[in-house]
Write a protein that holds these residues in place. Sequence first.
Motif, PDB file in Angstrom:
ATOM      1  N   ASN A  81       7.323   9.668 -15.418  1.00 59.95           N
ATOM      2  CA  ASN A  81       8.468  10.493 -15.035  1.00 59.95           C
ATOM      3  C   ASN A  81       8.650  10.722 -13.522  1.00 59.95           C
ATOM      4  O   ASN A  81       9.574  10.691 -12.959  1.00 59.95           O
ATOM      5  CB  ASN A  81       8.282  11.962 -15.479  1.00 59.95           C
ATOM      6  N   ILE A  82       7.463  10.707 -12.649  1.00 61.28           N
ATOM      7  CA  ILE A  82       7.410  10.864 -11.435  1.00 61.28           C
ATOM      8  C   ILE A  82       7.999   9.606 -10.703  1.00 61.28           C
ATOM      9  O   ILE A  82       8.564   9.872  -9.772  1.00 61.28           O
ATOM     10  CB  ILE A  82       5.892  11.076 -10.891  1.00 61.28           C
ATOM     11  N   PHE A  83       7.646   8.491 -11.080  1.00 60.74           N
ATOM     12  CA  PHE A  83       8.124   7.326 -10.684  1.00 60.74           C
ATOM     13  C   PHE A  83       9.416   6.661 -11.341  1.00 60.74           C
ATOM     14  O   PHE A  83       9.909   5.519 -10.963  1.00 60.74           O
ATOM     15  CB  PHE A  83       6.808   6.400 -10.253  1.00 60.74           C
ATOM     16  N   LEU A  84       9.942   7.362 -12.289  1.00 62.26           N
ATOM     17  CA  LEU A  84      11.051   6.783 -12.996  1.00 62.26           C
ATOM     18  C   LEU A  84      12.073   6.651 -11.896  1.00 62.26           C
ATOM     19  O   LEU A  84      12.661   7.380 -11.309  1.00 62.26           O
ATOM     20  CB  LEU A  84      11.605   7.824 -13.995  1.00 62.26           C
ATOM     21  N   GLY A  85      12.740   5.269 -11.828  1.00 60.27           N
ATOM     22  CA  GLY A  85      13.677   4.647 -11.036  1.00 60.27           C
ATOM     23  C   GLY A  85      13.217   4.438  -9.537  1.00 60.27           C
ATOM     24  O   GLY A  85      14.056   4.085  -8.585  1.00 60.27           O
ATOM     25  N   ASN A  86      11.948   4.587  -9.647  1.00 61.46           N
ATOM     26  CA  ASN A  86      11.351   4.558  -8.089  1.00 61.46           C
ATOM     27  C   ASN A  86       9.953   3.906  -8.451  1.00 61.46           C
ATOM     28  O   ASN A  86       9.066   4.347  -7.665  1.00 61.46           O
ATOM     29  CB  ASN A  86      11.158   5.774  -7.366  1.00 61.46           C
ATOM     30  N   GLU A  87       9.848   2.800  -9.282  1.00 64.21           N
ATOM     31  CA  GLU A  87       8.680   2.407  -9.827  1.00 64.21           C
ATOM     32  C   GLU A  87       7.822   1.522  -8.771  1.00 64.21           C
ATOM     33  O   GLU A  87       8.524   1.014  -7.840  1.00 64.21           O
ATOM     34  CB  GLU A  87       9.052   1.583 -10.940  1.00 64.21           C
ATOM     35  N   HIS A  88       6.340   1.454  -8.841  1.00 61.39           N
ATOM     36  CA  HIS A  88       5.769   0.655  -8.083  1.00 61.39           C
ATOM     37  C   HIS A  88       5.888  -0.584  -8.927  1.00 61.39           C
ATOM     38  O   HIS A  88       4.937  -1.005  -9.736  1.00 61.39           O
ATOM     39  CB  HIS A  88       4.075   1.104  -8.015  1.00 61.39           C
ATOM     40  N   ALA A  89       6.521  -1.476  -8.187  1.00 60.80           N
ATOM     41  CA  ALA A  89       6.863  -2.819  -9.035  1.00 60.80           C
ATOM     42  C   ALA A  89       6.802  -4.071  -8.185  1.00 60.80           C
ATOM     43  O   ALA A  89       7.041  -3.782  -7.100  1.00 60.80           O
ATOM     44  CB  ALA A  89       7.907  -2.828 -10.018  1.00 60.80           C
TER      45      ALA A  89
ATOM     46  N   TRP B 174       0.505  -0.634 -12.962  1.00 59.90           N
ATOM     47  CA  TRP B 174       0.308   0.838 -13.550  1.00 59.90           C
ATOM     48  C   TRP B 174      -1.044   1.367 -12.844  1.00 59.90           C
ATOM     49  O   TRP B 174      -1.214   2.544 -12.814  1.00 59.90           O
ATOM     50  CB  TRP B 174      -0.044   0.504 -14.877  1.00 59.90           C
ATOM     51  N   SER B 175      -2.010   0.520 -12.197  1.00 57.47           N
ATOM     52  CA  SER B 175      -3.029   1.259 -11.396  1.00 57.47           C
ATOM     53  C   SER B 175      -2.602   1.817 -10.237  1.00 57.47           C
ATOM     54  O   SER B 175      -2.929   3.085 -10.018  1.00 57.47           O
ATOM     55  CB  SER B 175      -3.870   0.279 -11.034  1.00 57.47           C
ATOM     56  N   GLU B 176      -1.566   1.205  -9.407  1.00 58.77           N
ATOM     57  CA  GLU B 176      -0.964   2.001  -8.400  1.00 58.77           C
ATOM     58  C   GLU B 176      -0.319   3.196  -8.795  1.00 58.77           C
ATOM     59  O   GLU B 176      -0.315   4.195  -8.169  1.00 58.77           O
ATOM     60  CB  GLU B 176       0.077   1.231  -7.588  1.00 58.77           C
TER      61      GLU B 176
END
Length: 513
Positions: free
Chosen positions: A102-110, A117-119
Amino acid sequence: MAGPVLEMRSIVKTFPGVKALSDVSLSVRPGEVHAICGENGAGKSTLMKVLSGVHPHGTYDGDILFEGESCQFKDIRASEQHGIVIIHQELALVPYLSIAENIFLGNEHATRGFISWSETLKHATELLRRVGLSDHPETRVADIGVGKQQLVEIAKALSKKVKLLILDEPTAALNDEDSGKLLELIRGLKDQGITSIIISHKLNEIEAVADSVTILRDGRSIETLDVKAAETTEDRIINGMVGRDLDHRFPERTPHDTEADAAPALEIRNWTVHHPIDQQRKVVDDVSIQVRRGEIVGIAGLMGAGRTELAMSVFGRTYGRYASGTVLKDGTEIRTKTVPEAVKHGIAYVTEDRKHYGLNLIDTINRNISLSALGKVAKRGVVNEHEERQVAERFRKSMNIKAPTVFEPVGKLSGGNQQKVVLSKWIFAGPDVLILDEPTRGIDVGAKFEIYTVIDKLAAEGKAVVFISSELPELLGMCDRIYTMAAGRLTGEVPRAEATQEVLMRQMTKDKR
């Protein structure tokens, strides 16, 4: 002194048939907590939606300057790129995703479309620590309380390098403990240099956390006050909000005369209900209460005390698993196993969650009002739309529901006007007993007084009223007697003459085993 971090100049916003904002101006200093208050429908949320790009540039008139730069936000993403993040009253979290997701939804570490997922977990843990939340980032949002969900929303805002945080009624659904933690966090963000705008009806919270307060009334900015100044009192703020002095927060209460030997209009005896999932746990434990015609009887208790569980289980057994107990109406035992049965016996329940259980938000005012008693405006199963409209118009005028027509969708109304629609719906049903669960939650002081007046009038007409509230001054101002609950049990009964906040709190925290 540095110039303002935010200026909104002469903002005008019009919806079909309604001018929501008319020449509103707002100035916020860097690093301050700036409160915005006003009655329901004053334009507070609309102004913040203009600022955050929910209402994009071109749909309003006026200018926005942020950090000295003229801004024309076309959407929320554009405002977030400048560091402006809004947290709406209705939380925008996905319940079945984890906190980290939820925190990074739309702003993913990708990278190249693959999420690290580790980041994600590492940065989520850092953000949760920053907002004081110890839950594991892989915990589902559905498995944490509303107070923690608010903290997740703030962590999500911090992940976007927020400079100006907008919080719309952040404590409306929180208990006192969670509200205190959230206000403390807002103070902490101020120490980190983050500017905040907070919309709140709770004047004690504004006094506790805000540096300045801007008052809106009828879509106009009235004045901005220094909260710490001696002349900035609750009465001064209320006067600005409603345009008049409120000499009394509650209507003068003259209890309705009831024959001493008359049977109670509603009596609940030895009522016990188990939790719907953990069926070994009693959420209501051997509770007995009664209310007579013309009485307003309060139920006080902390979160988890069992007040709502008692009300919902009596009204059609809509919560938990019934174990034992009886309901009597005017001295005769009745069945309330279903909602239609409860309504048939003259019992109405105004839920604490009007948006989910009290209203059909996508339908109109007139349809919502007639829903509880369609038989009154129907013949042979066909609704008489002319009669339905007449009924709705009558309630729109008598309840002072602020809407251009009765064909307005209820979802477009302010919280106070939505609550008036809920009350109208159940008054139209013609009940003898009204169970009111947090009837003024999230409503400003002016609208509260209007609703208090309606409740007092219903009691004066001989209705029996059960009044559940988390606000002790409200119970003290409205009720003839007050029951107290803790951990599902009844812990006391206090008459009006002996009731004080201290007495009620002692009873509410008593462990009656």
